[in-house]
Write a protein that holds these residues in place. Structure first.
Motif, PDB file in Angstrom:
ATOM      1  N   TYR A 125       0.812  -1.222   0.000  1.00  0.00           N
ATOM      2  CA  TYR A 125       0.000   0.000   0.000  1.00  0.00           C
ATOM      3  C   TYR A 125       0.840   1.264   0.000  1.00  0.00           C
ATOM      4  N   ILE A 126       2.094   1.176  -0.372  1.00  0.00           N
ATOM      5  CA  ILE A 126       2.950   2.354  -0.453  1.00  0.00           C
ATOM      6  C   ILE A 126       3.082   2.750  -1.917  1.00  0.00           C
ATOM      7  N   ALA A 127       2.748   3.999  -2.230  1.00  0.00           N
ATOM      8  CA  ALA A 127       2.865   4.502  -3.599  1.00  0.00           C
ATOM      9  C   ALA A 127       3.098   6.008  -3.564  1.00  0.00           C
ATOM     10  N   LYS A 128       3.785   6.508  -4.588  1.00  0.00           N
ATOM     11  CA  LYS A 128       4.063   7.940  -4.702  1.00  0.00           C
ATOM     12  C   LYS A 128       4.086   8.285  -6.177  1.00  0.00           C
ATOM     13  N   THR A 129       3.568   9.458  -6.501  1.00  0.00           N
ATOM     14  CA  THR A 129       3.601   9.877  -7.894  1.00  0.00           C
ATOM     15  C   THR A 129       5.014  10.287  -8.304  1.00  0.00           C
ATOM     16  N   SER A 130       5.362   9.921  -9.526  1.00  0.00           N
ATOM     17  CA  SER A 130       6.611  10.351 -10.135  1.00  0.00           C
ATOM     18  C   SER A 130       6.222  11.152 -11.372  1.00  0.00           C
ATOM     19  N   LEU A 131       6.563  12.416 -11.384  1.00  0.00           N
ATOM     20  CA  LEU A 131       6.089  13.331 -12.419  1.00  0.00           C
ATOM     21  C   LEU A 131       7.172  13.612 -13.443  1.00  0.00           C
ATOM     22  N   SER A 132       6.823  13.480 -14.708  1.00  0.00           N
ATOM     23  CA  SER A 132       7.689  13.915 -15.802  1.00  0.00           C
ATOM     24  C   SER A 132       7.148  15.256 -16.274  1.00  0.00           C
ATOM     25  N   THR A 133       8.012  16.261 -16.296  1.00  0.00           N
ATOM     26  CA  THR A 133       7.563  17.614 -16.628  1.00  0.00           C
ATOM     27  C   THR A 133       8.277  18.139 -17.863  1.00  0.00           C
ATOM     28  N   LYS A 134       7.693  19.174 -18.445  1.00  0.00           N
ATOM     29  CA  LYS A 134       8.362  19.891 -19.522  1.00  0.00           C
ATOM     30  C   LYS A 134       8.152  21.383 -19.290  1.00  0.00           C
ATOM     31  N   GLY A 135       9.109  22.164 -19.750  1.00  0.00           N
ATOM     32  CA  GLY A 135       9.067  23.595 -19.523  1.00  0.00           C
ATOM     33  C   GLY A 135       9.931  23.979 -18.331  1.00  0.00           C
ATOM     34  N   HIS A 136       9.982  25.267 -18.057  1.00  0.00           N
ATOM     35  CA  HIS A 136      10.806  25.768 -16.960  1.00  0.00           C
ATOM     36  C   HIS A 136      10.025  26.770 -16.125  1.00  0.00           C
ATOM     37  N   PHE A 137      10.320  26.780 -14.849  1.00  0.00           N
ATOM     38  CA  PHE A 137       9.801  27.753 -13.894  1.00  0.00           C
ATOM     39  C   PHE A 137       8.281  27.862 -13.941  1.00  0.00           C
ATOM     40  N   GLY A 138       7.738  29.012 -14.224  1.00  0.00           N
ATOM     41  CA  GLY A 138       6.296  29.229 -14.202  1.00  0.00           C
ATOM     42  C   GLY A 138       5.546  28.519 -15.312  1.00  0.00           C
ATOM     43  N   SER A 139       6.235  28.186 -16.408  1.00  0.00           N
ATOM     44  CA  SER A 139       5.569  27.515 -17.522  1.00  0.00           C
ATOM     45  C   SER A 139       5.719  25.991 -17.453  1.00  0.00           C
ATOM     46  N   LYS A 140       6.226  25.480 -16.344  1.00  0.00           N
ATOM     47  CA  LYS A 140       6.422  24.033 -16.212  1.00  0.00           C
ATOM     48  C   LYS A 140       5.075  23.338 -16.105  1.00  0.00           C
ATOM     49  N   VAL A 141       4.869  22.307 -16.922  1.00  0.00           N
ATOM     50  CA  VAL A 141       3.636  21.522 -16.912  1.00  0.00           C
ATOM     51  C   VAL A 141       3.983  20.036 -16.803  1.00  0.00           C
ATOM     52  N   ILE A 142       3.015  19.268 -16.369  1.00  0.00           N
ATOM     53  CA  ILE A 142       3.217  17.824 -16.201  1.00  0.00           C
ATOM     54  C   ILE A 142       2.940  17.137 -17.526  1.00  0.00           C
TER      55      ILE A 142
END
Length: 125
Positions: free
Chosen positions: A32-49
């Protein structure tokens, strides 16, 4: 000379919403242990998942990874809201996000739906 901006002492204004699923993990708590691992693109304020994956050892992480609709819902959130932890306690399973201050603390309808869907997967494991 005295510091004009002293550091606060005592409790800080940090809050965390925890969603509790009543299920006894017993000796299989690692499932029952899980954590999200996010891949992002962009930098700073424009960073999106770009992509959401779940890290974990058990059946729960496998079920969460296979739910593409859930991962799309998470990808629409901010980086801070998309960081989700699932972990067992003594008598329940806890779903939580990151700590926030009193100004930015809150749960949106979309975030509640995400946590509710995760709780459904926890119940089915």
């Amino acid at each position: 000379m005295q510091d004009p901006n002293p550091l606060p002492w005592g409790a800080l204004d940090r809050f965390q919403a925890q969603f509790i699923v009543r299920k006894n993990a017993g000796s299989s708590g690692i499932n029952y242990i899980a954590k999200t691992s996010l891949s992002t693109k962009g930098h700073f304020g424009s960073k999106v998942i770009a992509k959401v994956e779940w890290n974990g050892y058990g059946d729960l992480a496998t079920k969460l990874n296979s739910d593409s609709e859930l991962n799309e819902m998470i990808a629409k959130q901010t980086i801070k809201d998309a960081t989700i932890y699932v972990e067992p306690t003594d008598t329940a399973i806890r779903i939580r996000g990151k700590w926030e201050n009193h100004i930015s603390f809150g749960i949106t309808k979309e975030l509640f739906e995400i946590y509710d869907r995760i709780a459904g997967h926890i119940k089915s494991v």
